[in-house]
Design a protein around this motif. Structure first.
Motif, PDB file in Angstrom:
ATOM      1  N   PRO A   1     -49.066  18.377 -20.059  1.00 20.56           N
ATOM      2  CA  PRO A   1     -48.493  18.669 -21.381  1.00 20.56           C
ATOM      3  C   PRO A   1     -47.405  17.694 -21.833  1.00 20.56           C
ATOM      4  O   PRO A   1     -47.201  17.513 -23.033  1.00 20.56           O
ATOM      5  N   HIS A   2     -46.682  17.062 -20.879  1.00 18.06           N
ATOM      6  CA  HIS A   2     -45.576  16.194 -21.286  1.00 18.06           C
ATOM      7  C   HIS A   2     -46.049  14.838 -21.831  1.00 18.06           C
ATOM      8  O   HIS A   2     -45.262  14.079 -22.376  1.00 18.06           O
ATOM      9  N   TYR A   3     -47.333  14.517 -21.704  1.00 19.03           N
ATOM     10  CA  TYR A   3     -47.862  13.280 -22.276  1.00 19.03           C
ATOM     11  C   TYR A   3     -47.894  13.396 -23.794  1.00 19.03           C
ATOM     12  O   TYR A   3     -48.408  14.371 -24.344  1.00 19.03           O
ATOM     13  N   ILE A   4     -47.356  12.385 -24.464  1.00 20.02           N
ATOM     14  CA  ILE A   4     -47.338  12.424 -25.928  1.00 20.02           C
ATOM     15  C   ILE A   4     -48.434  11.534 -26.499  1.00 20.02           C
ATOM     16  O   ILE A   4     -48.955  10.643 -25.826  1.00 20.02           O
ATOM     17  N   LEU A   5     -48.786  11.810 -27.756  1.00 16.10           N
ATOM     18  CA  LEU A   5     -49.755  11.039 -28.539  1.00 16.10           C
ATOM     19  C   LEU A   5     -51.173  11.062 -27.972  1.00 16.10           C
ATOM     20  O   LEU A   5     -51.986  10.195 -28.280  1.00 16.10           O
ATOM     21  N   THR A   6     -51.461  12.030 -27.126  1.00 18.39           N
ATOM     22  CA  THR A   6     -52.861  12.289 -26.787  1.00 18.39           C
ATOM     23  C   THR A   6     -53.512  12.949 -28.007  1.00 18.39           C
ATOM     24  O   THR A   6     -52.821  13.423 -28.919  1.00 18.39           O
ATOM     25  N   THR A   7     -54.825  12.981 -28.053  1.00 21.13           N
ATOM     26  CA  THR A   7     -55.517  13.578 -29.195  1.00 21.13           C
ATOM     27  C   THR A   7     -55.779  15.058 -28.931  1.00 21.13           C
ATOM     28  O   THR A   7     -56.452  15.411 -27.958  1.00 21.13           O
ATOM     29  N   VAL A   8     -55.217  15.898 -29.791  1.00 16.45           N
ATOM     30  CA  VAL A   8     -55.427  17.348 -29.681  1.00 16.45           C
ATOM     31  C   VAL A   8     -56.639  17.707 -30.546  1.00 16.45           C
ATOM     32  O   VAL A   8     -56.587  17.633 -31.774  1.00 16.45           O
ATOM     33  N   TRP A   9     -57.717  18.095 -29.891  1.00 15.16           N
ATOM     34  CA  TRP A   9     -58.929  18.470 -30.622  1.00 15.16           C
ATOM     35  C   TRP A   9     -58.928  19.966 -30.880  1.00 15.16           C
ATOM     36  O   TRP A   9     -58.700  20.770 -29.970  1.00 15.16           O
TER      37      TRP A   9
ATOM     38  N   ARG B   1     -56.169  17.345 -34.480  1.00 15.54           N
ATOM     39  CA  ARG B   1     -54.970  17.779 -35.204  1.00 15.54           C
ATOM     40  C   ARG B   1     -54.352  16.551 -35.870  1.00 15.54           C
ATOM     41  O   ARG B   1     -54.263  15.489 -35.267  1.00 15.54           O
ATOM     42  N   PHE B   2     -53.923  16.710 -37.126  1.00 17.70           N
ATOM     43  CA  PHE B   2     -53.435  15.560 -37.881  1.00 17.70           C
ATOM     44  C   PHE B   2     -52.039  15.135 -37.442  1.00 17.70           C
ATOM     45  O   PHE B   2     -51.147  15.963 -37.268  1.00 17.70           O
ATOM     46  N   PHE B   3     -51.865  13.811 -37.256  1.00 18.44           N
ATOM     47  CA  PHE B   3     -50.579  13.207 -36.984  1.00 18.44           C
ATOM     48  C   PHE B   3     -50.360  12.104 -38.014  1.00 18.44           C
ATOM     49  O   PHE B   3     -51.116  11.132 -38.062  1.00 18.44           O
ATOM     50  N   SER B   4     -49.329  12.264 -38.838  1.00 20.58           N
ATOM     51  CA  SER B   4     -49.016  11.217 -39.810  1.00 20.58           C
ATOM     52  C   SER B   4     -48.331  10.051 -39.106  1.00 20.58           C
ATOM     53  O   SER B   4     -47.929  10.159 -37.937  1.00 20.58           O
ATOM     54  N   VAL B   5     -48.174   8.945 -39.816  1.00 19.93           N
ATOM     55  CA  VAL B   5     -47.455   7.793 -39.255  1.00 19.93           C
ATOM     56  C   VAL B   5     -46.028   8.187 -38.922  1.00 19.93           C
ATOM     57  O   VAL B   5     -45.479   7.802 -37.881  1.00 19.93           O
ATOM     58  N   ALA B   6     -45.424   9.000 -39.790  1.00 16.34           N
ATOM     59  CA  ALA B   6     -44.053   9.460 -39.547  1.00 16.34           C
ATOM     60  C   ALA B   6     -43.981  10.344 -38.300  1.00 16.34           C
ATOM     61  O   ALA B   6     -43.032  10.250 -37.508  1.00 16.34           O
ATOM     62  N   ASP B   7     -44.991  11.209 -38.113  1.00 14.33           N
ATOM     63  CA  ASP B   7     -45.037  12.061 -36.920  1.00 14.33           C
ATOM     64  C   ASP B   7     -45.116  11.218 -35.651  1.00 14.33           C
ATOM     65  O   ASP B   7     -44.475  11.527 -34.642  1.00 14.33           O
ATOM     66  N   VAL B   8     -45.918  10.163 -35.698  1.00 11.30           N
ATOM     67  CA  VAL B   8     -46.081   9.285 -34.540  1.00 11.30           C
ATOM     68  C   VAL B   8     -44.757   8.616 -34.187  1.00 11.30           C
ATOM     69  O   VAL B   8     -44.346   8.573 -33.021  1.00 11.30           O
ATOM     70  N   GLU B   9     -44.064   8.070 -35.203  1.00 12.16           N
ATOM     71  CA  GLU B   9     -42.778   7.411 -34.961  1.00 12.16           C
ATOM     72  C   GLU B   9     -41.748   8.396 -34.416  1.00 12.16           C
ATOM     73  O   GLU B   9     -40.938   8.053 -33.550  1.00 12.16           O
ATOM     74  N   LYS B  10     -41.762   9.608 -34.936  1.00 14.19           N
ATOM     75  CA  LYS B  10     -40.834  10.640 -34.461  1.00 14.19           C
ATOM     76  C   LYS B  10     -41.086  10.969 -32.997  1.00 14.19           C
ATOM     77  O   LYS B  10     -40.147  11.111 -32.211  1.00 14.19           O
ATOM     78  N   GLN B  11     -42.363  11.068 -32.622  1.00 16.02           N
ATOM     79  CA  GLN B  11     -42.731  11.344 -31.231  1.00 16.02           C
ATOM     80  C   GLN B  11     -42.275  10.217 -30.316  1.00 16.02           C
ATOM     81  O   GLN B  11     -41.762  10.438 -29.233  1.00 16.02           O
ATOM     82  N   LYS B  12     -42.482   8.973 -30.760  1.00 16.70           N
ATOM     83  CA  LYS B  12     -42.074   7.816 -29.954  1.00 16.70           C
ATOM     84  C   LYS B  12     -40.571   7.789 -29.738  1.00 16.70           C
ATOM     85  O   LYS B  12     -40.092   7.549 -28.634  1.00 16.70           O
ATOM     86  N   THR B  13     -39.808   8.038 -30.822  1.00 14.55           N
ATOM     87  CA  THR B  13     -38.338   8.037 -30.739  1.00 14.55           C
ATOM     88  C   THR B  13     -37.861   9.115 -29.779  1.00 14.55           C
ATOM     89  O   THR B  13     -36.991   8.883 -28.929  1.00 14.55           O
ATOM     90  N   HIS B  14     -38.443  10.303 -29.906  1.00 14.85           N
ATOM     91  CA  HIS B  14     -38.045  11.419 -29.035  1.00 14.85           C
ATOM     92  C   HIS B  14     -38.375  11.101 -27.570  1.00 14.85           C
ATOM     93  O   HIS B  14     -37.595  11.395 -26.678  1.00 14.85           O
ATOM     94  N   ASP B  15     -39.508  10.453 -27.340  1.00 16.52           N
ATOM     95  CA  ASP B  15     -39.926  10.111 -25.975  1.00 16.52           C
ATOM     96  C   ASP B  15     -38.970   9.079 -25.364  1.00 16.52           C
ATOM     97  O   ASP B  15     -38.620   9.154 -24.190  1.00 16.52           O
ATOM     98  N   LEU B  16     -38.541   8.088 -26.164  1.00 18.25           N
ATOM     99  CA  LEU B  16     -37.624   7.061 -25.675  1.00 18.25           C
ATOM    100  C   LEU B  16     -36.266   7.662 -25.342  1.00 18.25           C
ATOM    101  O   LEU B  16     -35.638   7.313 -24.328  1.00 18.25           O
ATOM    102  N   MET B  17     -35.784   8.571 -26.201  1.00 18.20           N
ATOM    103  CA  MET B  17     -34.504   9.212 -25.950  1.00 18.20           C
ATOM    104  C   MET B  17     -34.548  10.090 -24.705  1.00 18.20           C
ATOM    105  O   MET B  17     -33.577  10.164 -23.939  1.00 18.20           O
ATOM    106  N   ARG B  18     -35.663  10.727 -24.491  1.00 24.37           N
ATOM    107  CA  ARG B  18     -35.826  11.609 -23.321  1.00 24.37           C
ATOM    108  C   ARG B  18     -35.862  10.810 -22.020  1.00 24.37           C
ATOM    109  O   ARG B  18     -35.369  11.223 -20.986  1.00 24.37           O
ATOM    110  N   SER B  19     -36.471   9.604 -22.092  1.00 22.71           N
ATOM    111  CA  SER B  19     -36.610   8.784 -20.900  1.00 22.71           C
ATOM    112  C   SER B  19     -35.335   7.939 -20.670  1.00 22.71           C
ATOM    113  O   SER B  19     -35.102   7.463 -19.598  1.00 22.71           O
TER     114      SER B  19
END
Length: 443
Positions: A340-348, A425-443
């Protein structure tokens, strides 16, 4: 198949006017007499369109094309519970057989003989079968709807007697035909002791069941097509075509590491490097190029009610074509294959068509607050483990079976079916950037 709708209709008509099947090269030759379709376009159409089944022969390139459809006659037609039927034809079975005794006498048949009634025409149009004539449509139904014709007697093909091992002998309600002839591999030919055609006794029994002489004459060919269709439904037939355009590049998956941050393999990575977890491409005849606007394309595709995009040059999501050009969608790996902790996988997400024509996600409550026993996640896991599998579903007091083979949910008791759809499940460009930022801050 939007880009080839005319060609698909013409090819379907040719097949159904030729006992339901035809050699691949012969079909192309006949089609060229009616329209201009290149060999590449023809091969793409036959491979991709669900209207056709490609059966390989003994020699390379020696293939047979069989006409195929998921359309069926409504088994509840004439009963009160058939009122809500929107998926199946309401028509007299004996009219399809060509020998309805009520249709010829003074007393009219209580079942419809109008293939183009409001109910039937709407369904035919949705299945893009409305341009076939009656004879073509009836043959297509006869070889695809398992409820219309009796089975070939398996016991007849065992034992050494006149009727093989069939204990019913002349009273058998099944068809006595050589099973190996039906399968196309009888080594005895004309010397075979089993029947390769319907004899007089069999003809009489079939006529008593309402089949016309014209249909009975076609039966050996129809049963051979039924064999191919049944075999294809139970096991994947080997592909005898050259690789289609969407297989020319083996890389079909987007690199999750590159999308998240960076990939240590860089240019040597065997996966696609792209900044989004999805990528839409169109084949221009030479190479795959990006389809824009990509975010809008993805948003449309994630909506299960949409069968095509809203662009000026729409992409047909059912056939994955834009006009006559093939389209493909690349994506990151399915979310169910990673923790579950993997981000930006495709949720079908998995949907079924509701009573009002709306799409309902599995595991979510419907308008009566009823939920299914399976969720999108459990269906995705089952789908990835075996795409020919069937999954049992319970909703309230009713039991269903989902078939990944044709993407339908069926009720075995009432013989009804609903369409099933798999969309991300739809991911906008903004959603993708938000996920990346959150992942970098967490790591």
């Amino acid at each position: 198949m939007a880009g080839f709708s005319r060609e698909v209709t013409l090819a379907s008509g040719l097949l159904c006017s030729s006992s339901g099947s035809m050699q691949l090269l012969e079909l192309h030759r006949k089609l060229l007499q009616r329209c201009d379709v290149t060999k590449e376009e023809f091969c793409f159409m036959v491979q991709k369109c669900p209207r056709f089944l490609l059966v390989p022969g003994e020699r390379a390139g020696d293939c047979t094309v069989v006409a195929k459809t998921s359309l069926r006659l409504c088994s509840r037609y004439g009963r009160e519970e058939s009122g809500g039927c929107r998926e199946e034809l309401h028509i007299c079975k004996f009219f399809i057989y060509g020998n309805c005794r009520f249709g010829k006498g003074r007393k009219s048949c209580k079942f419809s003989h109008d293939i183009r009634s409001a109910h039937n025409f709407e369904i035919l149009r949705e299945c893009t079968l409305h341009e076939l004539n009656e004879d073509q449509l009836f043959l297509l139904l006869l070889q695809n709807d398992p409820a219309l014709l009796p089975e070939v007697c398996l016991h007849y093909n065992k034992g050494s007697g006149l009727h093989g091992g069939c204990t019913f002998q002349e009273n058998c309600t099944k068809v006595h035909l050589c099973q190996h002839f039906v399968q196309g591999d009888c080594m005895f030919g004309l010397g075979c002791k089993r029947q390769h055609a319907i004899n007089q006794h069999g003809r009489r029994i079939l006529e008593e069941r309402g089949l016309s002489g014209a249909v009975i004459q076609e039966l050996p060919f129809i049963y051979r097509n039924i064999h191919h269709l049944t075999a294809a439904a139970t096991e994947k037939l080997p592909d005898s075509f050259p690789k289609s355009v969407d297989q020319t590049d083996e890389r079909q998956e987007i690199c999750l590491h590159f999308t998240r941050n960076s990939c240590r393999f860089q240019n040597e990575c065997r996966l696609i490097h792209f900044q989004l977890p999805y990528k839409w491409e169109v084949f221009d005849g030479v190479s795959w190029t990006d389809l824009q606007p990509m975010e809008d394309m993805e948003r449309d595709f994630c909506d299960p009610s949409k069968s095509q995009s809203c662009a000026n040059q729409p992409v047909n999501f059912l056939t994955m074509t834009q006009g006559r050009q093939p389209v493909r969608r690349l994506s990151t790996i399915s979310s169910v294959t990673k923790p579950p902790h993997y981000i930006l996988t495709t949720v079908w997400l998995w949907y079924y068509k509701g009573d009002q024509g709306n799409w309902m996600e599995y595991g979510q409550p419907d308008e009566k607050q009823r939920t299914t026993s399976v969720t999108s996640q459990t269906l995705e896991e089952a789908f990835l483990s075996g795409r020919t599998a069937e999954v049992k579903v319970v909703k309230g007091q009713r039991h269903y079976v989902i078939s990944f083979q044709d993407m339908y949910q069926r009720n075995p008791k009432h013989k009804t079916k609903r369409r099933v759809c798999r969309r991300p499940r739809f991911f906008s460009v903004a959603d993708v950037e938000k996920q990346k930022t959150h992942d970098l801050m967490r790591s």
